[in-house]
Design an enzyme around this catalytic site. Structure first.
Site, mmCIF file in Angstrom:
data_model
loop_
_atom_site.group_PDB
_atom_site.id
_atom_site.type_symbol
_atom_site.label_atom_id
_atom_site.label_comp_id
_atom_site.label_asym_id
_atom_site.label_seq_id
_atom_site.Cartn_x
_atom_site.Cartn_y
_atom_site.Cartn_z
ATOM 1 N N HIS A 338 0.815 -1.224 0.000
ATOM 2 C CA HIS A 338 0.000 0.000 0.000
ATOM 3 C C HIS A 338 0.843 1.265 0.000
ATOM 4 O O HIS A 338 0.313 2.362 -0.212
ATOM 5 C CB HIS A 338 -0.940 0.010 1.202
ATOM 6 C CG HIS A 338 -2.346 0.409 0.876
ATOM 7 N ND1 HIS A 338 -2.650 1.404 -0.030
ATOM 8 C CD2 HIS A 338 -3.528 -0.043 1.359
ATOM 9 C CE1 HIS A 338 -3.952 1.539 -0.097
ATOM 10 N NE2 HIS A 338 -4.517 0.688 0.731
ATOM 11 N N ASP A 342 -2.617 1.580 -4.657
ATOM 12 C CA ASP A 342 -3.903 1.501 -3.972
ATOM 13 C C ASP A 342 -4.755 0.413 -4.613
ATOM 14 O O ASP A 342 -4.434 -0.104 -5.684
ATOM 15 C CB ASP A 342 -4.637 2.847 -4.068
ATOM 16 C CG ASP A 342 -3.842 3.959 -3.434
ATOM 17 O OD1 ASP A 342 -3.888 5.090 -3.966
ATOM 18 O OD2 ASP A 342 -3.173 3.699 -2.423
#
Lengths: 363, 81
Positions: A338, A342
């Protein structure tokens, strides 16, 4: 003149034991030539040299345990062999030569200090087996850091440092499997495809839709990679796994990718992986379908930033053109970093994989 | 090609695929994939090794017949040229 040093062999391997030299002082080498064999917890690895030149002094001898970065040999990029007398390299390397040694026997011999060259193998074709080594070894000494330890270190580091997110999607493989089976008919066995080849090629091509999933995280930032060096997770029968790379997977014709996959699996399980195959993966794929696993939630292999998982191909009720049909379906998953991407980008990768597998003739 | 030659080639092919396995203790009737923990890539490598050793090309449709050592031996004997 420069020193050739022990290369990195993946995030979880920080040392190896020199088994034999494949070159001697005076030999001319080019980039990619195999110069030595090093034993690691994941088996015997062929060490490739990074630069062209002439081998000078050998700085390590068989049996030496070498950390990543330890000097292995002097490479002289200038002089011809006759012009530069090299210092004596020390005891001549004891080559085990073409004698077949199972990976588990080799590992045990390294742990127990057994000289393989002195053993007569009792396995098929005279191969040295674990039993042969156990028979020759003295009382067991505390085991060297085993494969389980290095996997534990890498996976712990991954979970500690990488904020994972997870996505999955179902893929109807009906068209892909029909196309593959038709294509395989009438082809000799060495030219047949397996579903894994299609899944790998689709993954490599899908990176075009999500380049943030292909590369490495180093020094606090993401380093994207233009080529897709696809790591393939391969389980080892004696326990553990390796994930060596198929270099440039996105640009390989499907037949060649299949041949490379077969070769990689053979060498992973019998010994003979190359150092660049362990250090270069930019994205890994893990396929646990053979074990009946539906969904794989993989752990990213640092310093990579993603891992794609494939489960088993199962006949399921599926809606096609408004009707329920039986279709071969698998679940594709993505675990991604992350810090770099995304869910939107991850979703784009999985969508691209699904789309590519509906047009197998274009893989 | 005798049965003995077939069996020897089969064991040699298995040794290529699973070099660390103790082939001398295989149960001839039990599934090979379980005894040797073979996956689909191993099966393909085995079929390839048999093809190279015996010249017998095993079609994909027949892979399910390669269950145990005894079944493999019977199958290959039935396909002898």
């Amino acid at each position: 003149m420069g020193e050739f040093r022990m290369p990195a062999l993946g995030a979880d391997m920080d040392y190896g034991t020199l088994v034999e030299w494949k070159v001697k002082p005076g030999d001319r080498v080019k980039r990619g030539d195999i110069v030595a064999v090093v034993e690691t917890v994941k088996g015997a690895i062929d060490i490739e040299v990074f630069e062209a030149g002439v081998i000078g002094q050998l700085l390590a001898k068989p049996g030496d345990q070498l950390a990543v970065g330890a000097p292995l040999a002097v490479i002289d990029a200038e002089a011809a062999p006759a012009a530069r007398p090299a210092p004596a390299p020390g005891p001549a390397p004891r080559a085990v030569g073409r004698q077949r040694v199972s990976p588990v026997a080799r590992k045990l011999a390294a742990e127990r200090g057994v000289d393989l060259a002195q053993l007569k193998g009792t396995g098929p074709g005279g191969a040295i087996t674990r039993a042969d080594v156990e028979g020759a070894a003295g009382p067991a000494t505390p085991a060297a850091r085993g494969m389980r330890d290095v996997i534990a270190a890498a996976m712990t580091r991954s979970k500690r440092e990488i904020p994972h997110y997870y996505l999955s999607t179902h893929v109807d493989l009906g068209r892909a499997l029909d196309w593959m089976q038709t294509r395989n008919q009438g082809r000799p066995v060495n030219e047949r495809l397996v579903p894994a080849a299609l899944l790998l090629k689709a993954t490599a091509l899908a990176i075009r839709a999500a380049p943030e999933l292909n590369g490495t995280w180093k020094d606090g930032e993401f380093h994207p990679s233009e080529p897709v060096h696809l790591g393939v997770a391969i389980s080892l029968r004696q326990g553990g796994l390796v994930a060596p790379a198929i270099h440039g997977a996105a640009k390989l014709p499907l037949d060649e990718l299949m041949a490379r996959l077969l070769d990689l699996v053979s060498r992973a399980r019998s010994g003979g992986l190359r150092s660049s195959e362990l250090s270069d993966p930019t994205l890994t794929v893990t396929n646990l379908g053979d074990l009946g696993v539906d969904l794989v939630l993989g752990v990213i292999y640092p310093p990579q930033v993603a891992i794609v998982g494939f489960g088993r191909i199962a006949r399921r009720p599926w809606v096609v053109a408004g009707r329920i049909e039986e279709r071969p379906v698998l679940t594709a998953s993505l675990s991604a970093d992350h810090r770099v991407s995304d869910g939107h980008r991850g979703g784009q990768l999985l969508s691209a994989i699904e789309r590519l597998l509906q047009e197998p003739e274009r893989l | 090609m005798t049965r003995a030659e077939i069996d020897k080639a089969v064991l040699s092919a298995l040794a290529k695929v699973a070099p660390e396995a103790d082939l001398g203790n295989l149960d001839r009737q039990a599934p090979l994939r379980e005894q040797l923990d073979l996956d689909s890539m191993d099966l393909l490598r085995f079929v390839l090794a048999v093809h190279q050793a015996l010249g017998i090309d095993i079609p994909e449709a027949d892979y399910p017949r390669l269950d145990s050592l005894a079944a493999v031996s019977d199958y290959l004997a039935s396909r002898r040229p």
